[in-house]
Design an enzyme around this catalytic site. Structure first.
Site, mmCIF file in Angstrom:
data_model
loop_
_atom_site.group_PDB
_atom_site.id
_atom_site.type_symbol
_atom_site.label_atom_id
_atom_site.label_comp_id
_atom_site.label_asym_id
_atom_site.label_seq_id
_atom_site.Cartn_x
_atom_site.Cartn_y
_atom_site.Cartn_z
ATOM 1 N N ARG A 166 -115.813 -12.285 -26.882
ATOM 2 C CA ARG A 166 -114.338 -12.410 -26.862
ATOM 3 C C ARG A 166 -113.701 -12.310 -28.240
ATOM 4 N NH1 ARG A 166 -115.548 -16.144 -22.828
ATOM 5 N NH2 ARG A 166 -115.133 -15.253 -20.785
ATOM 6 N N LYS A 171 -105.560 -0.423 -35.304
ATOM 7 C CA LYS A 171 -105.831 0.267 -34.039
ATOM 8 C C LYS A 171 -107.335 0.490 -33.965
ATOM 9 C CE LYS A 171 -101.764 3.049 -32.906
ATOM 10 N NZ LYS A 171 -101.251 4.431 -32.792
ATOM 11 N N GLU A 177 -103.394 13.713 -43.438
ATOM 12 C CA GLU A 177 -102.672 12.471 -43.102
ATOM 13 C C GLU A 177 -101.784 12.030 -44.270
ATOM 14 O OE1 GLU A 177 -102.441 10.927 -40.232
ATOM 15 O OE2 GLU A 177 -104.124 11.737 -39.092
ATOM 16 N N GLU A 197 -96.482 -0.362 -31.871
ATOM 17 C CA GLU A 197 -95.936 0.978 -31.621
ATOM 18 C C GLU A 197 -94.874 1.001 -30.525
ATOM 19 O OE1 GLU A 197 -98.929 4.173 -32.076
ATOM 20 O OE2 GLU A 197 -97.803 5.233 -30.547
ATOM 21 N N ARG A 202 -93.461 2.802 -35.392
ATOM 22 C CA ARG A 202 -94.846 3.265 -35.626
ATOM 23 C C ARG A 202 -95.125 4.622 -34.979
ATOM 24 N NH1 ARG A 202 -100.413 -0.325 -35.776
ATOM 25 N NH2 ARG A 202 -101.775 1.416 -36.296
ATOM 26 N N ASN A 236 -97.330 9.382 -35.379
ATOM 27 C CA ASN A 236 -97.930 10.381 -34.494
ATOM 28 C C ASN A 236 -97.433 11.794 -34.773
ATOM 29 O OD1 ASN A 236 -99.322 8.348 -33.198
ATOM 30 N ND2 ASN A 236 -97.608 7.944 -31.809
ATOM 31 N N HIS A 288 -99.638 14.732 -34.080
ATOM 32 C CA HIS A 288 -100.791 14.230 -33.329
ATOM 33 C C HIS A 288 -100.774 14.564 -31.840
ATOM 34 C CE1 HIS A 288 -101.657 12.222 -37.049
ATOM 35 N NE2 HIS A 288 -102.760 11.685 -36.558
ATOM 36 N N HIS A 334 -104.120 16.091 -31.179
ATOM 37 C CA HIS A 334 -105.191 15.500 -30.360
ATOM 38 C C HIS A 334 -105.679 16.489 -29.302
ATOM 39 C CE1 HIS A 334 -104.360 11.002 -31.340
ATOM 40 N NE2 HIS A 334 -105.151 11.576 -32.217
ATOM 41 N N HIS A 384 -110.178 16.419 -37.423
ATOM 42 C CA HIS A 384 -108.951 15.694 -37.103
ATOM 43 C C HIS A 384 -107.790 16.208 -37.961
ATOM 44 C CE1 HIS A 384 -106.345 12.488 -35.784
ATOM 45 N NE2 HIS A 384 -106.071 12.209 -37.056
HETATM 46 N N1 GLY Z 1 -103.082 6.661 -36.698
HETATM 47 C C1 GLY Z 1 -101.802 6.299 -36.218
HETATM 48 C C2 GLY Z 1 -101.561 4.840 -36.194
HETATM 49 O O1 GLY Z 1 -102.347 4.070 -36.715
HETATM 50 O O2 GLY Z 1 -100.579 4.398 -35.649
#
Ligand code: GLY
Length: 349
Positions: free
Chosen positions: A113, A135, A177, A229, A233, A237, A240, A244, A254
């Site tokens: 947990r 994330k 990035e 997000e 946030r 993206n 992305h 993606h 990437h």
């Molecule tokens: N890689 C995008 C984020 O961390 O929100």
């Protein structure tokens, strides 16, 4: 001042406090962190490069491919941790790139947990993105990062010396990035990158340190304001959504996929009259000047079908990130049908 002189940031959010610090000696850092409670999750490539400096008792080596970032690897690590006697007081430390950080953060978040975890990112991409912001997750075959949690690592330790041994493709992958941060958030950073292009591409360590810490700074500011997000946030993206889809359907890295995704974002921003032709052309030149790909891959209409599986989809729409001026992103809600229609018009499919 463009860059704060101290190399230390804190991200305090609902899910925890993350301290991001620089360090100098890999050997000393590892021996300071090593303890009876520490379990290391290490990228096999990094282990081979640094094994003389890695005097640790409990480690699990992982082949750091995006295709290994799945629930089967998570299960294997959990079984191994259990066998090795990891308990609730144990902590995991990731030593590797984004794949290793993502898996480690996810395993630590669910093992018994939740146990403590920290990162030592070794690639440019993981220093400026994957290790920052909490994330953590793994892929399903059909969709990237579909399974995951928000949970901040207690600490992230940064040493840009790791970048010297990075392949050119992996270096450029991280650079995509960094470029994204400048386009969505900070025109001064954009100008700095433009002016220092040659030094960046020749990996001048002083300039690299500056742009790594500036990127961490930008991401930290955004995550502090909107960890989960809900709004701001989402601008991270940029590039992305298409990126993606491209990454999961091709062999592009990437960063290469995100670069093509940013090109699509720039084209759409122009098509939807957010930027004029001069800015559009300047931005495409900016990407190309950093040796990033911008050509739309063959079979792109099929690739774009994958955005139907994008986890950021809400109903049949996606919050698509566009550019309204250099250093400022705009989130526009578009139906998937509309995105595919616009893309067909842009690239004549
Ligand atoms: N890689 C995008 C984020 O961390 O929100």
């Amino acid at each position: 001042m463009f860059l704060k002189s101290e190399k230390f940031r804190e991200i305090k959010t609902d899910s925890g406090l993350s301290k991001i610090k620089s360090f100098t000696s890999i050997e000393d850092k590892i021996s300071n962190l090593e303890s009876f409670h520490t379990f290391w999750i290490i990228d096999k490539r990094i282990y081979q490069l640094y094994n003389k400096k890695l005097k640790v008792n409990n480690m699990i080596l992982i082949e750091a491919n995006e295709s290994n970032k799945n629930i089967q690897t998570v299960e294997k690590i959990i079984v191994e941790l259990n066998k090795k006697g990891a308990d609730r007081t144990s902590r995991l430390i990731a030593l590797g790139g984004g794949v290793i950080c993502d898996i480690t953060g996810f395993v630590a978040s669910i093992y018994m947990r939740g146990i403590d975890f920290q990162y030592i990112p070794t690639t440019l991409l993981s220093m400026v993105d994957a290790s920052i912001g909490g994330k953590n997750g793994v892929n399903l075959k059909t969709s990237k990062n579909l399974i995951g949690v928000f949970n901040q690592p207690q600490a992230v330790y940064i040493n840009t010396d790791f970048l010297e041994s990075l392949s050119q493709r992996d270096f450029l992958s991280g650079l995509a990035e960094i470029i994204k941060y400048s386009l969505i958030f900070d025109i001064t950073f954009y100008k700095y990158l433009t002016e220092n292009r040659d030094k960046i591409l020749s990996r001048d360590m002083d300039v690299l340190n500056k742009i790594v810490w500036k990127s961490i700074d930008i991401k930290a500011q955004i995550v502090i304001m909107d960890e989960k997000e809900k709004s701001l946030r989402m601008i991270l993206n940029f590039g992305h959504t298409a990126g993606h889809a491209i990454e999961s359907a091709t062999n592009f890295t990437h960063g290469e996929s995100v670069s093509i995704g940013m090109r699509i974002g720039i084209d759409l921003s122009f098509k939807l009259h957010l930027i004029d032709e001069k800015i559009h052309d300047e931005l495409l030149k900016f990407l190309k000047n950093f040796c990033l790909p911008v050509e739309i891959p063959k079979g792109f209409s099929k690739i774009m079908d994958r955005i139907k599986n994008d986890k950021k989809k809400v109903g049949d729409s996606i919050n698509f990130v566009l550019i309204e001026k250099i250093g400022k992103a705009r989130i526009v809600k578009l139906s998937i049908k509309k995105i595919i229609e616009l893309i067909n018009e842009l690239y004549n499919y």
